[in-house]
Scaffold this motif. Structure first.
Motif, PDB file in Angstrom:
ATOM      1  N   UNK A  42       0.827  -1.206   0.000  1.00 22.58           N
ATOM      2  CA  UNK A  42       0.000   0.000   0.000  1.00 22.58           C
ATOM      3  C   UNK A  42       0.863   1.258   0.000  1.00 22.58           C
ATOM      4  N   UNK A  43       1.968   1.216   0.713  1.00 23.30           N
ATOM      5  CA  UNK A  43       2.884   2.360   0.712  1.00 23.30           C
ATOM      6  C   UNK A  43       3.450   2.635  -0.665  1.00 23.30           C
ATOM      7  N   UNK A  44       3.800   1.569  -1.381  1.00 15.10           N
ATOM      8  CA  UNK A  44       4.325   1.723  -2.746  1.00 15.10           C
ATOM      9  C   UNK A  44       3.248   2.284  -3.672  1.00 15.10           C
ATOM     10  N   UNK A  45       2.013   1.804  -3.527  1.00 13.09           N
ATOM     11  CA  UNK A  45       0.911   2.293  -4.373  1.00 13.09           C
ATOM     12  C   UNK A  45       0.670   3.786  -4.125  1.00 13.09           C
ATOM     13  N   UNK A  46       0.583   4.169  -2.849  1.00 17.88           N
ATOM     14  CA  UNK A  46       0.365   5.585  -2.512  1.00 17.88           C
ATOM     15  C   UNK A  46       1.541   6.432  -2.991  1.00 17.88           C
ATOM     16  N   UNK A  47       2.760   5.941  -2.753  1.00 15.00           N
ATOM     17  CA  UNK A  47       3.948   6.667  -3.184  1.00 15.00           C
ATOM     18  C   UNK A  47       4.005   6.834  -4.689  1.00 15.00           C
ATOM     19  N   UNK A  48       3.636   5.773  -5.431  1.00 15.67           N
ATOM     20  CA  UNK A  48       3.653   5.838  -6.893  1.00 15.67           C
ATOM     21  C   UNK A  48       2.651   6.882  -7.404  1.00 15.67           C
ATOM     22  N   UNK A 105      12.066  12.128   8.394  1.00 17.27           N
ATOM     23  CA  UNK A 105      12.165  11.605   7.033  1.00 17.27           C
ATOM     24  C   UNK A 105      11.642  12.628   6.025  1.00 17.27           C
ATOM     25  N   UNK A 106      10.532  13.290   6.373  1.00 15.92           N
ATOM     26  CA  UNK A 106       9.993  14.342   5.507  1.00 15.92           C
ATOM     27  C   UNK A 106      10.958  15.524   5.430  1.00 15.92           C
ATOM     28  N   UNK A 107      11.735  15.718   6.499  1.00 18.22           N
ATOM     29  CA  UNK A 107      12.654  16.852   6.573  1.00 18.22           C
ATOM     30  C   UNK A 107      13.669  16.842   5.424  1.00 18.22           C
ATOM     31  N   UNK A 108      14.040  15.653   4.964  1.00 17.23           N
ATOM     32  CA  UNK A 108      15.059  15.552   3.916  1.00 17.23           C
ATOM     33  C   UNK A 108      14.599  16.236   2.632  1.00 17.23           C
ATOM     34  N   UNK A 109      13.398  15.908   2.183  1.00 23.34           N
ATOM     35  CA  UNK A 109      12.902  16.502   0.942  1.00 23.34           C
ATOM     36  C   UNK A 109      12.519  17.961   1.157  1.00 23.34           C
ATOM     37  N   UNK A 110      12.031  18.311   2.367  1.00 24.76           N
ATOM     38  CA  UNK A 110      11.631  19.697   2.631  1.00 24.76           C
ATOM     39  C   UNK A 110      12.845  20.622   2.698  1.00 24.76           C
ATOM     40  N   UNK A 111      13.954  20.142   3.254  1.00 26.19           N
ATOM     41  CA  UNK A 111      15.190  20.935   3.263  1.00 26.19           C
ATOM     42  C   UNK A 111      15.635  21.225   1.834  1.00 26.19           C
ATOM     43  N   UNK A 112      15.547  20.230   0.968  1.00 28.67           N
ATOM     44  CA  UNK A 112      15.947  20.410  -0.439  1.00 28.67           C
ATOM     45  C   UNK A 112      15.065  21.465  -1.105  1.00 28.67           C
ATOM     46  N   UNK A 113      13.752  21.352  -0.937  1.00 31.95           N
ATOM     47  CA  UNK A 113      12.818  22.311  -1.542  1.00 31.95           C
ATOM     48  C   UNK A 113      13.013  23.709  -0.964  1.00 31.95           C
ATOM     49  N   UNK A 343      11.437  -1.331   5.347  1.00 32.88           N
ATOM     50  CA  UNK A 343      10.069  -1.055   5.800  1.00 32.88           C
ATOM     51  C   UNK A 343      10.046   0.273   6.546  1.00 32.88           C
ATOM     52  N   UNK A 344       9.038   1.087   6.270  1.00 34.54           N
ATOM     53  CA  UNK A 344       8.897   2.413   6.874  1.00 34.54           C
ATOM     54  C   UNK A 344       8.192   3.312   5.887  1.00 34.54           C
ATOM     55  N   UNK A 345       6.917   3.587   6.130  1.00 38.52           N
ATOM     56  CA  UNK A 345       6.111   4.292   5.132  1.00 38.52           C
ATOM     57  C   UNK A 345       6.531   5.746   4.952  1.00 38.52           C
ATOM     58  N   UNK A 346       6.965   6.416   6.025  1.00 40.13           N
ATOM     59  CA  UNK A 346       7.380   7.816   5.879  1.00 40.13           C
ATOM     60  C   UNK A 346       8.595   7.920   4.970  1.00 40.13           C
ATOM     61  N   UNK A 347       9.558   7.051   5.195  1.00 44.71           N
ATOM     62  CA  UNK A 347      10.757   7.029   4.357  1.00 44.71           C
ATOM     63  C   UNK A 347      10.400   6.680   2.910  1.00 44.71           C
ATOM     64  N   UNK A 348       9.563   5.670   2.737  1.00 50.26           N
ATOM     65  CA  UNK A 348       9.181   5.215   1.395  1.00 50.26           C
ATOM     66  C   UNK A 348       8.464   6.308   0.614  1.00 50.26           C
ATOM     67  N   UNK A 352       9.517   8.605  -2.796  1.00 48.53           N
ATOM     68  CA  UNK A 352       8.693   8.730  -4.001  1.00 48.53           C
ATOM     69  C   UNK A 352       8.398  10.197  -4.310  1.00 48.53           C
ATOM     70  N   UNK A 353       8.128  10.992  -3.276  1.00 47.49           N
ATOM     71  CA  UNK A 353       7.872  12.422  -3.483  1.00 47.49           C
ATOM     72  C   UNK A 353       9.094  13.090  -4.118  1.00 47.49           C
ATOM     73  N   UNK A 354      10.277  12.771  -3.595  1.00 47.97           N
ATOM     74  CA  UNK A 354      11.501  13.333  -4.163  1.00 47.97           C
ATOM     75  C   UNK A 354      11.666  12.979  -5.626  1.00 47.97           C
ATOM     76  N   UNK A 355      11.438  11.717  -5.977  1.00 44.95           N
ATOM     77  CA  UNK A 355      11.561  11.288  -7.378  1.00 44.95           C
ATOM     78  C   UNK A 355      10.520  11.978  -8.249  1.00 44.95           C
ATOM     79  N   UNK A 356       9.293  12.140  -7.736  1.00 46.15           N
ATOM     80  CA  UNK A 356       8.238  12.803  -8.501  1.00 46.15           C
ATOM     81  C   UNK A 356       8.617  14.224  -8.886  1.00 46.15           C
ATOM     82  N   UNK A 357       9.189  14.968  -7.930  1.00 43.38           N
ATOM     83  CA  UNK A 357       9.591  16.356  -8.222  1.00 43.38           C
ATOM     84  C   UNK A 357      10.752  16.380  -9.203  1.00 43.38           C
ATOM     85  N   UNK A 358      11.670  15.431  -9.073  1.00 44.02           N
ATOM     86  CA  UNK A 358      12.792  15.348 -10.020  1.00 44.02           C
ATOM     87  C   UNK A 358      12.277  15.051 -11.432  1.00 44.02           C
ATOM     88  N   UNK A 359      11.270  14.203 -11.548  1.00 40.39           N
ATOM     89  CA  UNK A 359      10.678  13.913 -12.865  1.00 40.39           C
ATOM     90  C   UNK A 359      10.111  15.177 -13.498  1.00 40.39           C
TER      91      UNK A 359
END
Length: 368
Positions: A42-48, A105-113, A343-348, A352-359
């Motif tokens: 489910x985490x992969x589906x939501x992340x995708x 875990x969210x902090x990593x992508x938010x720091x980048x943005x 395993x870890x939904x926040x990290x997962x 995915x969010x990071x990859x989406x923005x890079x795309x």
């Protein structure tokens, strides 16, 4: 918005690589702890889904509101210190509306943005010391709260992300050398102080992990047992492994000798069941994802796009390197998940969010 996109340049290669490594994670978690496999799916589906949606949303619109994400994450990190849930000697999780997650875990992508948004806003005179100092403060404030949890490993990742972003942002060498002249001696002093018996810089369990790394033989059955058994598991897999979900009585995984094998030490499960071929496949997939992000950043038409793509590529690459380094006992035990695999939904979902923005950065790249 869509008239700026070059849909022929949509990076399906990066999408395929991301899906492939996520599938590896689902399989590995299913073997490490079958009860968690459906949650990971489910985490992969939501992340995708989030990845696809963000890949079509202009990243310049996203970074325009970086202060909103930054302040929200800062508040969550602050709440963790007082209201967070404890686990394994750390207080890193918080539960809101019944949802338990890790703000660090969210902090990593938010720091980048946040850094991408600020640097792009002041790109004309970014070389001034004032803006470099403000960027450092943008990074230090949440990093200090992450360190307080305590979460030294994530703090290190944030430091590495910051260093890469400042390099990509074309910061003048005199500024970089000035920071290094301060940072390197400060790091050596802190390292010396950590080794002192009455130090209060790091927690006792963090110090024991560092000391056990430098005394592997004497701590193999104590603080270093996780890494000792993970190396045994990987080595026992030999070339092709013992087989997926095998029933061998000599399996390190089946005997539950590796704690947290579904999270930080998932690479050991892959090594035992799929052998050298399996571990190399995981390393190659993660390396290609990181390199693909960096290449997208290289082709970006704007500085903000370069920073985002390079930041995400550095984040995933460094985190994978540290995780695998810990599992193979070439680095001290930290506690970082393997991107897309552990395993870890926040990290997962953050990955995915990071990859989406890079795309999306890739959709607005310069013509090849």
């Amino acid at each position: 918005m869509f008239n700026k996109y070059h849909f022929l340049h949509y990076n399906f290669k990066l999408v395929i690589l991301t899906i492939a490594i996520a599938i590896v994670g689902i399989l590995a978690i299913g073997s490490a702890d079958e009860s968690l496999q459906n949650t990971q799916i489910w985490g992969v589906v939501v992340g995708f889904v989030l990845m696809v949606l963000l890949s079509l949303l202009d990243y310049n619109v996203i970074i325009r509101f970086f202060w909103v994400y930054y302040i929200a994450n800062f508040i969550l990190l602050f709440m963790v210190i007082f209201l967070g849930e404890k686990g394994n000697g750390a207080q890193r999780w918080i539960k809101i509306l019944g949802i338990r997650f890790q703000p660090s875990e969210l902090c990593k992508v938010i720091i980048i943005l946040s850094l991408a948004g600020y640097i792009y806003k002041y790109k004309e005179d970014f070389d001034s010391f004032k803006h470099v100092i403000i960027c450092a403060l943008i990074f230090i404030a949440p990093a200090a709260l992450v360190y307080k949890q305590p979460d030294l490993s994530t703090t290190i990742i944030l430091c590495l992300i910051f260093a890469v972003i400042m390099f990509v942002a074309d910061t003048k060498w005199r500024v970089i050398l000035g920071f290094l002249a301060i940072a390197i001696p400060a790091f050596l002093i802190v390292l010396y102080l950590i080794m002192q018996p009455d130090q209060t810089i790091v927690s006792e369990y963090q110090k024991s992990r560092i000391m056990s790394f430098f005394n592997k033989e004497s701590t193999a059955n104590d603080e270093g047992y996780q890494q000792t058994y993970s190396v045994m598991a990987i080595g026992s897999g030999q070339l092709s492994g013992k087989g997926y979900r095998n029933n061998e009585i000599y399996s390190v995984k089946n005997a539950d000798f590796i704690a947290e094998q579904q999270t930080d030490f998932i690479f050991a499960v892959i090594g035992e069941e799929f052998g050298f071929a399996g571990t190399c496949s995981v390393i190659v997939l993660l390396l290609l994802i990181s390199v693909e992000c960096l290449m997208i950043g290289f082709r970006s038409a704007e500085l903000s796009g370069r920073i985002i793509a390079a930041g995400v590529g550095a984040w995933l690459g460094f985190q994978a390197f540290i995780n695998i380094g810990v599992v193979t006992y070439i680095l001290p035990n930290t506690g970082l998940p393997l991107p897309f695999v552990s395993y870890g939904l926040t990290s997962l979902i953050s990955s995915f969010i990071g990859i989406g923005i890079v795309l999306n950065v890739g959709l607005q790249c310069k013509e090849k």
